[in-house]
Motif scaffolding. Structure first.
Motif, PDB file in Angstrom:
ATOM      1  N   SER A 297       3.388   6.625   9.082  1.00 33.39           N
ATOM      2  CA  SER A 297       4.352   5.604   9.498  1.00 33.39           C
ATOM      3  C   SER A 297       3.723   4.212   9.558  1.00 33.39           C
ATOM      4  N   ASP A 298       2.393   4.151   9.596  1.00 33.89           N
ATOM      5  CA  ASP A 298       1.690   2.868   9.603  1.00 33.89           C
ATOM      6  C   ASP A 298       1.345   2.405   8.185  1.00 33.89           C
ATOM      7  N   LYS A 299       1.723   3.221   7.200  1.00 30.01           N
ATOM      8  CA  LYS A 299       1.387   2.898   5.812  1.00 30.01           C
ATOM      9  C   LYS A 299       2.618   2.371   5.074  1.00 30.01           C
ATOM     10  N   PHE A 300       2.396   1.964   3.826  1.00 30.27           N
ATOM     11  CA  PHE A 300       3.448   1.282   3.077  1.00 30.27           C
ATOM     12  C   PHE A 300       3.608   1.888   1.686  1.00 30.27           C
ATOM     13  N   HIS A 301       4.823   1.751   1.165  1.00 29.06           N
ATOM     14  CA  HIS A 301       5.104   2.226  -0.188  1.00 29.06           C
ATOM     15  C   HIS A 301       4.747   1.167  -1.229  1.00 29.06           C
ATOM     16  N   ILE A 302       4.779  -0.091  -0.814  1.00 23.69           N
ATOM     17  CA  ILE A 302       4.463  -1.205  -1.716  1.00 23.69           C
ATOM     18  C   ILE A 302       3.644  -2.235  -0.944  1.00 23.69           C
TER      19      ILE A 302
ATOM     20  N   ILE B 288      -5.705   0.522  -0.641  1.00 24.98           N
ATOM     21  CA  ILE B 288      -5.451   1.948  -0.845  1.00 24.98           C
ATOM     22  C   ILE B 288      -5.253   2.666   0.487  1.00 24.98           C
ATOM     23  N   SER B 289      -6.004   2.247   1.503  1.00 25.44           N
ATOM     24  CA  SER B 289      -5.914   2.885   2.819  1.00 25.44           C
ATOM     25  C   SER B 289      -4.557   2.673   3.476  1.00 25.44           C
ATOM     26  N   PHE B 290      -3.814   1.679   3.000  1.00 23.06           N
ATOM     27  CA  PHE B 290      -2.523   1.352   3.608  1.00 23.06           C
ATOM     28  C   PHE B 290      -1.341   1.872   2.786  1.00 23.06           C
ATOM     29  N   MET B 291      -1.610   2.675   1.756  1.00 27.71           N
ATOM     30  CA  MET B 291      -0.539   3.180   0.899  1.00 27.71           C
ATOM     31  C   MET B 291      -0.202   4.625   1.238  1.00 27.71           C
ATOM     32  N   THR B 292       1.062   4.980   1.047  1.00 23.73           N
ATOM     33  CA  THR B 292       1.487   6.354   1.317  1.00 23.73           C
ATOM     34  C   THR B 292       2.479   6.835   0.261  1.00 23.73           C
ATOM     35  N   LYS B 293       2.419   8.138  -0.009  1.00 22.29           N
ATOM     36  CA  LYS B 293       3.395   8.784  -0.890  1.00 22.29           C
ATOM     37  C   LYS B 293       4.517   9.433  -0.091  1.00 22.29           C
ATOM     38  N   SER B 294       4.398   9.408   1.230  1.00 22.76           N
ATOM     39  CA  SER B 294       5.419  10.028   2.077  1.00 22.76           C
ATOM     40  C   SER B 294       6.742   9.288   1.930  1.00 22.76           C
TER      41      SER B 294
ATOM     42  N   THR C 205       6.030   6.879  -5.434  1.00 20.88           N
ATOM     43  CA  THR C 205       4.759   6.475  -6.024  1.00 20.88           C
ATOM     44  C   THR C 205       4.393   5.130  -5.422  1.00 20.88           C
ATOM     45  N   PRO C 206       3.371   5.077  -4.576  1.00 20.28           N
ATOM     46  CA  PRO C 206       3.011   3.791  -3.960  1.00 20.28           C
ATOM     47  C   PRO C 206       2.521   2.800  -5.010  1.00 20.28           C
TER      48      PRO C 206
ATOM     49  N   GLN D 271       1.620  -8.403 -12.143  1.00 15.85           N
ATOM     50  CA  GLN D 271       1.351  -7.010 -12.477  1.00 15.85           C
ATOM     51  C   GLN D 271       1.782  -6.086 -11.341  1.00 15.85           C
ATOM     52  N   LEU D 272       2.279  -4.914 -11.732  1.00 10.04           N
ATOM     53  CA  LEU D 272       2.632  -3.861 -10.787  1.00 10.04           C
ATOM     54  C   LEU D 272       1.805  -2.637 -11.143  1.00 10.04           C
ATOM     55  N   TRP D 273       0.997  -2.191 -10.182  1.00  9.11           N
ATOM     56  CA  TRP D 273       0.108  -1.056 -10.392  1.00  9.11           C
ATOM     57  C   TRP D 273       0.557   0.112  -9.522  1.00  9.11           C
ATOM     58  N   ASP D 274       0.792   1.264 -10.146  1.00  9.57           N
ATOM     59  CA  ASP D 274       1.147   2.472  -9.399  1.00  9.57           C
ATOM     60  C   ASP D 274      -0.120   3.238  -9.047  1.00  9.57           C
TER      61      ASP D 274
END
Length: 287
Positions: free
Chosen positions: A164-169, A193-199, A209-210, A255-258
């Motif tokens: 819940s503390d992470k982000f999709h983008i 990377i530490s702040f990204m989530t696939k949830s 996909t973050p 740029q958008l990186w997945d």
């Protein structure tokens, strides 16, 4: 030798430690040319200040601080950046982001679910991503310009304890180029990377996909001695990213990186890749 090793092993400085004192800026109208000149001058002074601090030259750093204050300080820089992104000048890079992820947002329409976005270096609460009903945007900046933007150094933001503390983008629009040293840019990318989530968003089963969205002055990639498009891709691939979208204007690269893979630690040093007298010195170092 001991001094050299200490410098080499020194942890990259926090962004808040690289910013000079701020002063109140005059909100006068700036032409597009004046806006660009102010931004370029501020970046040059920041780079010189970072070099002086690294060399331990407090006198020179103080002189550069005085020059930055004379030019209006951080607030003048942010005003220029905000003007550069104003709608009447065709700005707001987040419109590109929203356009690129439009298909991902379709399943969220007419639902209470939203993708979580972390906008680093936010200048406005009224840009395209902030006003999109399918996005829940957290905005941070070193010097908040308005309510709704948290004053925070991303490099000091507490690491997430759960999804819940992470982000999709995560958005880094004209942020990497503000970091005054090449190693700090690499650390910022790794920290994202530490702040990204696939949830999926709460209440949704949507496959996620973050993604990392960033904008840089095009010359940072096309006219640098130490960074090329190929080297940038190698750096991002090593961190588990694949390029989803990319476009260039006469001044910017978007740029958008997945993030689809695992981070495979690899070092990238500062080395000449594109020699020439008219090249700039922008670089990204990964340790």
């Amino acid at each position: 030798m001991g001094s050299s090793n200490r410098l080499r092993n020194k942890r990259p400085a926090l962004l808040s430690g690289t910013r000079p004192p701020t002063v109140k800026a005059k909100h006068a109208a700036l032409s597009s040319k004046a806006t660009r000149n102010l931004i370029r001058s501020h970046h040059r002074l920041l780079k010189a200040r970072a070099q002086a601090v690294q060399a331990g030259d407090e006198t020179l750093a103080g002189m550069i601080d005085a020059q930055i204050r004379e030019n209006g300080g951080l607030k003048s820089y942010q005003l220029a950046s905000k003007l550069g992104q104003s709608l009447d000048r065709g700005g707001d890079s987040s419109k590109v982001l929203v356009d690129w992820i439009a298909s991902r947002l379709l399943p969220l329409e007419n639902t209470p679910c939203k993708l979580r976005v972390l906008e680093i270096g936010a200048l406005s609460t009224k840009n395209a991503c902030s006003t999109n009903k399918c996005l829940d945007v957290t905005r941070i900046d070193l010097n908040s310009q308005e309510p709704g933007i948290l004053k925070q150094d991303f490099m000091e933001r507490p690491l997430p304890t759960d999804a819940s503390d992470k982000f999709h983008i995560i958005s880094l629009s004209l942020v990497l180029n503000y970091v005054p040293d090449a190693a700090g840019r690499g650390e910022m990318l790794k920290r994202c990377i530490s702040f990204m989530t696939k949830s999926p968003p709460s209440g949704s089963s949507l496959a996620i996909t973050p993604s990392l969205f960033f904008v840089l002055p095009v010359a940072c990639v096309t006219n640098s001695r130490y960074l090329t498009e190929s080297r940038l891709q190698d750096i991002m691939f090593s961190m588990g990213f694949v390029l989803a979208k990319s476009k260039q204007s006469s001044k910017l690269i978007f740029q958008l990186w997945d993030h689809v893979g695992e981070y495979m630690p690899n070092s990238f040093k500062k080395e000449t890749l594109n020699p020439g007298k008219i090249r700039n010195n922008f670089a990204i170092i990964v340790k």
